[in-house]
Design a protein around this motif. Structure first.
Motif: not given
Length: 467
Positions: A87, A91-92, A95, A97, A408, A411, A413, A446, A450, A453-454
């Motif tokens: 991601p 992608h984030a 979701l 963000r 992350l 992505a 985070v 959120r 993530v 998913e990661v």
């Protein structure tokens, strides 16, 4: 092969590495399409941790300096297309963000609750009775007497401990209390015993003071008594630093029997104990180690993790017969006296009972956030030593933790660097997620989506070939 020159500065190593990379790209030393060294190779040649290089590569990719491709490596941008394999920031965004930056789960703070009305009411009350004057003057090094009296009341109400106000020292946050104890009861080169992974602030304090930390093995209940006994005999250490309740980072909590065993070892080996109970408010209220060894335990309780970090207020309770002149010298040398404005507000909140309502609001929000994280992450989260915790622990191998951290960040985070708390090679490894850091639950939701998913969607490839 690229060998960056890291210039001296106050920046963390990973940021200095990103600066060097940007400089070398700008000067042409790193041409578009150049393949960068593998992270472990570069870490070895520079003499830094793999985690620092991993974070630098991830940050460089986030800034558009690199393209990373699983199985191929990392390349300077310019000739290779971006082929996302995990991601990405975009992608984030999908979701929910925004693009202002990654969601930060690094700082372990209490979940935010409305405090402005309570702050205003306290200041009005203090002003009305002319009690704000100490906020603009030097105060006693150990703190204001009535603030320490309020601290004693708070410890009785919230912690079930009965301390004399005269045995409390008002500290500029828990970090200040740790540094005071380390510097007052240890000399350069001494060894302090602690858990195999520990609070990052304790690592910083020990390093700054020229002290050694000896990380000791843990089990599901935390620190092993026999390991403390053995290490005390081997090192001659005279101080044990421990986080027995919702240990940072693993969230383990010692049973009362384990606490008694630790106290017995400390008594037999003539160890002082610094019991850092930063997360006690989130716990099931076990009896503290100080209850079993009051003559040798320095007890540290801070507002930073359970009420309000901005007050920079903690109380260090000392055994009645412990010499304290070194502590007072440390206070005078490092800050002269603690700040008082936040402490005055605290004392007013204790007097009118607001401190209890605020604590309850924090615990209620922490419960919701903990349940949210567990519902999304499931068995990825290690069971905590209480019904809720301000942070969650995701056990995984050191290598996987480094890879997941980098992914992350790409992505959107940001989590605590995996090696931040490590003291011993035998330490349990994984990722700490600070659930109170996001400003609201939606942002946290959120972030954990993530993370799930990661870790779930891309962790398997990392483990291929590992035996």
């Amino acid at each position: 092969m690229w060998h960056p020159e890291l210039q001296s500065s106050q920046l963390p190593i990973y940021e200095r590495l990103v600066v060097a990379m940007a400089r070398d790209i700008q000067t042409g030393q790193l041409a578009p399409g150049t393949k960068l060294p593998p992270q472990r190779d570069l870490a070895f040649r520079l003499g830094v941790s793999v985690g620092s290089v991993t974070r630098a590569y991830a940050e460089a990719e986030r800034r558009g300096l690199l393209s990373a491709h699983v199985g191929r490596g990392s390349f300077v941008r310019g000739t290779l297309p971006t082929v996302p394999d995990v991601p990405t920031i975009e992608h984030a965004v999908a979701l929910g963000r925004d693009r202002s930056g990654p969601i930060d789960l690094r700082c372990n703070t209490p979940p935010p609750v409305p405090l402005m009305a309570d702050l205003n009411a306290a200041l009005v009350a203090l002003m009305a009775r002319g009690a704000l004057d100490p906020a603009v003057h030097y105060i006693q090094g150990a703190g204001l007497p009535h603030v320490r009296a309020a601290g004693a009341q708070w410890l009785t109400r919230q912690y079930g401990l009965d301390f004399d106000a005269g045995d409390l020292i008002q500290c500029n946050g828990g970090q200040h209390g740790i540094a005071l104890v380390f510097s007052s009861f240890c000399s350069a080169g001494d060894t302090i015993l602690c858990e195999a992974s520990t609070f990052y602030g304790a690592r910083m304090a020990a390093n700054h003071l020229g002290l050694k930390l000896r990380g000791l093995p843990m089990d599901g209940e935390g620190l092993l008594p026999e390991a403390v006994d053995r290490a005390a005999a081997e090192t001659g250490s005279r101080l044990l630093f421990t986080l027995p309740t919702l240990h940072n980072p693993t969230t383990r909590t010692m049973s009362e029997q384990r606490r008694q065993e630790i106290a017995a070892v400390a008594r037999a080996r003539d160890l002082l104990i610094l019991e850092d109970d930063a997360y006690y408010a989130y716990s099931e209220r076990p009896r503290q180690i100080v209850s079993y060894a009051p003559e040798r335990t320095l007890y540290l309780a801070s507002l930073s993790k359970g009420i309000c970090p901005g007050f920079r207020l903690a109380f260090l309770a000392l055994p009645p017969n412990l010499p304290r002149e070194r502590l007072m010298q440390g206070i005078r040398a490092l800050g002269y006296c603690p700040p008082s404005l936040g402490a005055l507000v605290f004392s007013q909140w204790v007097a009118d009972g607001r401190i209890d309502a605020i604590s309850q609001a924090v615990q209620a929000e922490a419960t919701v956030r903990w349940d949210l994280a567990r519902s999304v992450l499931g068995d990825l989260v290690a069971p905590a030593g209480a019904r809720r915790s301000a942070h969650a622990w995701l056990p995984m191998s050191a290598l996987e933790a480094e890879r997941v951290t980098a992914r992350l960040l790409r992505a959107g985070v940001e989590v605590t660097p995996p090696d931040a708390s490590l003291v011993s090679p035998q330490a349990d490894t994984g990722l700490r997620l600070c659930l109170g850091a996001p400003e609201d639950r939606d942002i946290l939701a959120r972030a954990v989506a993530v993370i799930a998913e990661v870790v779930k969607g891309h962790g398997g490839a990392d483990r291929d070939g590992i035996i």
